[in-house]
Structures are given as structure tokens and as C-alpha cells.
Design an enzyme around this catalytic site. Structure first.
Site, mmCIF file in Angstrom:
data_model
loop_
_atom_site.group_PDB
_atom_site.id
_atom_site.type_symbol
_atom_site.label_atom_id
_atom_site.label_comp_id
_atom_site.label_asym_id
_atom_site.label_seq_id
_atom_site.Cartn_x
_atom_site.Cartn_y
_atom_site.Cartn_z
ATOM 1 N N GLY A 62 0.858 -1.186 0.000
ATOM 2 C CA GLY A 62 0.000 0.000 0.000
ATOM 3 C C GLY A 62 0.883 1.221 0.000
ATOM 4 N N CYS A 89 5.384 -6.045 1.756
ATOM 5 C CA CYS A 89 5.743 -4.626 1.709
ATOM 6 C C CYS A 89 5.014 -3.850 2.814
ATOM 7 C CB CYS A 89 5.489 -4.057 0.318
ATOM 8 S SG CYS A 89 6.330 -2.498 0.060
ATOM 9 N N TYR A 90 4.077 -2.968 2.484
ATOM 10 C CA TYR A 90 3.348 -2.274 3.548
ATOM 11 C C TYR A 90 2.683 -3.288 4.479
ATOM 12 C CZ TYR A 90 -0.229 0.467 5.923
ATOM 13 O OH TYR A 90 -1.020 1.031 6.881
ATOM 14 N N HIS A 176 8.435 -7.791 -3.083
ATOM 15 C CA HIS A 176 7.190 -8.226 -3.730
ATOM 16 C C HIS A 176 7.380 -9.579 -4.423
ATOM 17 C CE1 HIS A 176 4.750 -4.590 -3.232
ATOM 18 N NE2 HIS A 176 5.916 -3.955 -3.247
ATOM 19 N N GLU A 178 5.248 -11.343 -5.786
ATOM 20 C CA GLU A 178 4.270 -11.545 -6.866
ATOM 21 C C GLU A 178 4.728 -10.995 -8.213
ATOM 22 O OE1 GLU A 178 4.155 -9.436 -4.428
ATOM 23 O OE2 GLU A 178 3.140 -7.562 -4.931
ATOM 24 N N ASP A 234 -15.883 -12.336 -22.765
ATOM 25 C CA ASP A 234 -16.614 -12.596 -21.519
ATOM 26 C C ASP A 234 -18.058 -13.043 -21.774
ATOM 27 O OD1 ASP A 234 -14.257 -11.597 -20.596
ATOM 28 O OD2 ASP A 234 -15.072 -9.668 -19.964
ATOM 29 N N LYS A 374 -9.364 -12.528 -16.327
ATOM 30 C CA LYS A 374 -9.489 -12.652 -17.783
ATOM 31 C C LYS A 374 -8.804 -13.916 -18.322
ATOM 32 C CE LYS A 374 -10.959 -10.458 -21.456
ATOM 33 N NZ LYS A 374 -12.208 -9.681 -21.509
#
Ligand code: XMP
Length: 518
Positions: A62, A89-90, A176, A178, A234, A374
Site C-alpha cells: 500500500g 511490503c506495507y 514483492h 508476486e 466474456d 481474464k
């Protein structure tokens, strides 16, 4: 109105503290076949987390500092409920702060970007070498881990790049895991999910598709269901899935607003009516839309008109059909998560075709793809046997070519654009570049310029070609298309499309430009 959602066994909560990577974290978890969902930190309590049976919680990053009065905090009770936590992180700093540790401003060393991290021997770093490059982005750091926590990684600058309290299964990493820049990030997430949280890898698209078909077969038995099909990924996947569940009780209304690309309306009709044997109504509404767009030049005004008119046409059709019990929509997870966010500046109001009709009442809405990202929707589409060209169709804006004809939209301009765009797409296809660029199209500028053909003067429109490379369409690079592809496209467009006398290639990235011109 009731909403219907799918449920799975093992799930991870991504507790969002306003970080830019919240969706990415959830996707990374799902890539390991564990279902993850995102909730804003202020929308769920520790007790609700416990009651929902999450196997683990990830605190996102964040933009704040834990000491800011307005920074997002969380109820410390979460540390006591026995659910493993990974703070990123945050989220890492917040975990330290909540548990009684100390966070300080790194006056002399904010780490930003690729940083070498040294890992200790810990379950979080199982099968990870002793050091690796990680993505850092912080100015605060944990100067004193809380009681019960051990430091398990450091950098040359930062004394605590990761920490853990193994008894309570609380983990924090300053970097991070990710993002792809972090080496072994995937392995670290896997270590959190499997040995630490004890998740099973049971989030699989085949199962999702099977389960959903079964679920809707039961839930919608005897119900008439209506779905607005645009031909986009979609709504197509939602339609095929529901068709497998309830067959001809599903009616798909395809509002052809006349703003589609060349041949697209016929392709949609053929695919869904002939190949899948669906109950499809194609409403040819071009005149209605063009009439309402007459003289309208402002892009937002165009979007508004098209969004509204779409709903009106859809309502008219629904009324004609008589009693319909259920409305189905192709909403996907990013729509759900994004709509829960605060207010950032509206650059474009991305009206998606398929807003909610307001004069018809339905017993309920079903959104079979509401939990999917997606890429998962595409996987589901492939599972369902939807043709590759449709599953991998490049994004196409709901307002269609209306936002690619700059200025006022007319039938003549649409025809010019359709032909130019088809040629460009053909040339990209012929060169085998479809996978090299994420979105590519032609724009009919409102500019006319002088040209010469044979011995005669021409005064035709300028077409701009656009091709972008991007992961998420939030930022994009212009694609470096080979000159010969550009040359062939330009030659063919000026030769084959009477009324176009000049072709330019857009070399602007996003930002500062957007992908579409309007
Ligand atoms: P921009 O132009 O905002 O586009 O950089 C980012 C992505 O969104 C698509 N786009 C739209 N999609 N309705 C949509 O459904 C819209 O009004 C709209 N405007 C842009 C665009 O094609 C790109 O993929």
C-alpha cells in the site's frame, strides 16, 4: 435481487491495503491452483475471516506509512485467530507494527527496484537459493521485529527483509514476491500456500466449468434466462457455459449497433447460432444508434449515448420475449474488484455494452464468471470448445468503431474505417504477428489531406494505425511492427480504400496517450 456465486474448498484472502499489485497477488495464487479473493481491509472483520474458513491471508502492499494517522490499519485480533498471514511490503510493516515491532523511516536507504536479498533457512524459502534478486519499493523498514518474530532475510541495507513467527504462522516480506522481477517469488508463494497454509491445489478450470454447469442446471431449471451477447470473450464464455447448462432456455440477444468491425456481426451470428445451436436473436440496430450519434463529436458523449441506447434496444427485445426470469451477465472478477475502489479521475468511462435494463424486473441475476480473471475466462472458454479466434480475440471497446471514428460518426466514415482496419488486421495476420501485439486497429482521423493518384489530385482522410504491447492495458508500449508490414498495410489501404489518401503509424505509449484515440 439475489446474486449467485461459485464456491470452492480452499481459499486465500488477499486483504487489500490499496497496493497496486492486489489483483496480481490473487492471480499468482490462482496460478498455483488455489482460489484467492480480494477484499478491502475495511470491509471484513477478523471474525468474518475466521468464519469464512480462509486457509491463509495475504496483506498487500500500500502507498502509506504505518505511522500516518490516515493509513489503513487492521484489527490486531487477526493475529490471534490462527490463520496464517503473509504480509507483503506495507503489509509486512503493518504486521510488524500490529504485533508490537518497530517500523522506521529509512532516511539513508530507500530501496527501489531490483535488490539482492539474502535468505535464511526457513520454510518460506524452501527450494530457494541463499540469495536472489527481489523487487523492492519502500522507504520505511522494520527496525525491530516484534517479540516472537525472527529475521529470516536481509539485504546489504535493510536488516529485516523478511520475518516470521513460526508458531503463529505469521510471515512478512519487505519485497514483492508476486512480480516477475522477483526471482523465486513463485516458489515463495507456493511455500506459503502449501506447507504453511496447507492448501490443496484444487482450483482447476475443468472443475470450475463442470461445477458451474451442474450448478446452473439445477439452479436455473425451468427458468427463462436472457443474456446480452456482444461477441467479446466474456459474454461469449458466459453464454456457452449457460447454454451447456440450460440449452434453449437461454436466449442470447446480440445487439448489432452497426459499430462492429468488418464481418464481425455475421461471425458472431454464425458461431453462436450455427456452431453452438443457440437461441440467438440478432437485433440490427445500426440506424437507431447512428441517428442518436448524429453530429456528436465528444467521446464521452458518444459512450453515454451508446450505453443508454444499448439498454433501450435490449429492453425492447426483452419485452417482446415475454416472461424472462433471470438476467445473465458476463461480469468478470476485475470488474467486481475495481467497482469497489474509491474515486480516481475518470479518464474514459469504459461503458461496457450490457448495462442493466431498468424497466424489466428479473427474479435474479447470474454472473457465472464473476470470480474469474481474464486469463481464467479464456481457459474456461477453451474448455468449453469455443474457437481459438474468439477466445483470444483482442479487446474491442463496447462503443466500437464510434470511438475510432474521430469526431462525428457517419455511415460513410464507418465504411472507410472498416475497410482500412480489415486490411491492417489481415496484414498483421499474414505476417504471423497476432501474438506479438496485444491490440491493433485503425483509427479514422478527422483530418483530410491532399494527395496525388495517377495525375489527379485527391483529398482524402488520414488513417492512423495503432498497435500496442501490454500486459494489463493500464500502461502500454507501441509495438515495433516491421516496416514491411506497415508498408504493405499503407499501400493496400491507400490503393484499395477510395477516400483514404494518407496513412500514419501512432508511436505514442500509454501514458501519456491512451490506447484508443477517443
Ligand atoms: P484506453 O483507451 O483507456 O484503453 O487506454 C484501454 C483498453 O480499454 C479499451 N477501451 C474500452 N473498452 N469500453 C470498453 O469496453 C470503452 O468505452 C473503452 N474505451 C477503451 C481499449 O480498447 C483498451 O483495450
Amino acid at each position: 435481487m439475489k446474486r449467485s456465486v461459485n464456491t470452492v474448498e480452499d481459499k486465500i484472502l488477499v486483504l487489500d491495503f490499496g497496493g497496486q499489485y492486489n489483483q496480481l497477488i490473487a492471480r499468482r495464487v490462482r496460478e498455483q491452483h488455489v482460489y484467492a479473493e480480494i477484499q478491502s481491509y475495511n470491509r471484513i472483520t477478523a471474525q468474518e475471516i475466521k468464519a469464512a474458513g480462509y486457509k491463509g491471508v495475504i496483506f498487500t502492499g500500500g502507498p502509506n506509512s504505518v505511522y500516518d494517522a490516515a493509513s489503513p490499519h487492521y484489527d490486531p485480533e487477526i493475529l490471534q485467530i490462527g490463520v496464517p498471514i503473509l504480509g507483503i511490503c506495507y503489509g509486512d510493516q503493518l504486521l510488524a507494527y500490529m504485533a508490537g515491532g518497530r517500523v522506521d523511516r529509512a532516511e539513508n536507504f530507500s530501496e527501489y527496484g531490483k535488490t539482492t536479498v539474502f535468505f535464511d533457512d526457513d520454510i518460506l524459502f524452501r527450494d530457494v537459493p541463499q540469495k536472489g534478486v527481489c523487487w523492492m519499493s519502500h522507504t520505511d523498514f522494520i527496525s525491530q521485529p516484534p517479540a516472537g518474530f525472527a529475521v529470516i532475510a536481509h539485504t546489504d541495507q535493510c536488516p529485516c527483509a523478511a520475518m516470521c513467527d513460526p508458531d503463529r504462522k505469521l510471515y512478512g516480506v519487505q519485497f514483492h514476491p508476486e512480480v516477475t522481477h522477483t526471482e523465486y517469488g513463485e516458489q515463495m508463494l507456493a511455500n506459503f500456500l502449501f506447507p504453511i497454509c496447507g492448501c490443496r491445489a484444487d482450483w482447476k478450470m475443468e472443475d470450475f466449468v463442470e461445477r458451474s454447469i451442474e450448478k446452473y442446471r439445477g439452479e436455473l431449471a425451468g427458468k427463462k434466462v436472457l443474456l446480452a451477447l456482444s461477441g467479446g470473450v466474456d459474454s461469449s464464455v458466459a453464454a456457452v457455459l449457460l447454454h451447456k447448462a440450460i440449452g434453449r432456455n437461454l436466449t442470447c440477444v446480440f445487439v448489432d449497433h452497426g459499430l462492429l468491425r468488418k464481418g464481425e456481426g455475421d461471425f458472431v451470428e454464425k458461431t453462436f447460432r450455427d456452431t453452438f445451436g443457440m437461441n440467438l436473436i440478432r437485433v440490427q440496430a445500426e440506424k437507431r444508434f447512428l441517428k442518436r450519434l448524429t453530429g456528436v463529436r465528444d467521446p464521452e458523449e458518444k459512450r453515454k449515448i451508446i450505453g443508454e441506447e444499448f439498454i433501450r434496444v435490449f429492453e425492447d427485445e426483452a419485452k417482446r420475449l415475454g416472461k424472462i426470469h433471470v438476467l445473465a451477465q458476463g461480469t468478470i472478477y476485475p470488474d467486481v474488484v475495481e467497482s469497489g475502489k474509491g474515486d480516481s479521475a475518470v479518464i474514459k468511462s469504459h461503458h461496457n455494452v450490457g448495462g442493466l435494463p431498468d424497466v424489466i424486473s428479473f427474479e435474479k441475476i447470474v454472473e457465472p464468471l464473476r470470480t474469474l480473471f481474464k486469463d481464467e475466462v479464456r481457459q474456461a472458454g477453451a474448455q468449453l470448445g469455443i474457437p481459438h479466434a474468439l477466445v483470444w480475440r483482442q479487446p474491442f471497446p463496447g462503443p466500437g468503431l464510434a470511438v475510432r471514428v474521430i469526431g462525428a460518426v457517419t455511415e460513410e466514415k464507418l465504411a472507410l474505417l472498416r475497410d482500412a482496419d480489415a486490411i491492417f488486421r489481415e496484414e498483421i495476420g499474414a505476417a504471423g504477428l497476432e501474438e506479438e501485439t496485444n491490440q491493433y486497429f485503425a483509427v479514422l482521423t478527422d483530418l483530410r489531406s491532399v494527395g496525388v493518384m495517377g495525375d489527379a489530385r485527391t483529398y482524402g482522410y488520414t488513417v492512423a494505425l495503432r498497435a500496442v504491447t501490454t500486459d494489463d492495458f493500464m500502461t502500454a508500449e507501441w509495438t515495433r511492427l516491421p516496416y514491411d508490414v506497415l508498408e504493405r498495410s499503407s499501400n493496400r489501404i491507400t490503393n484499395e480504400v477510395t477516400g483514404i489518401s494518407r496513412v500514419v503509424f501512432d508511436i505514442t505509449s500509454k501514458p501519456p496517450a491512451t490506447v484508443e484515440w477517443e
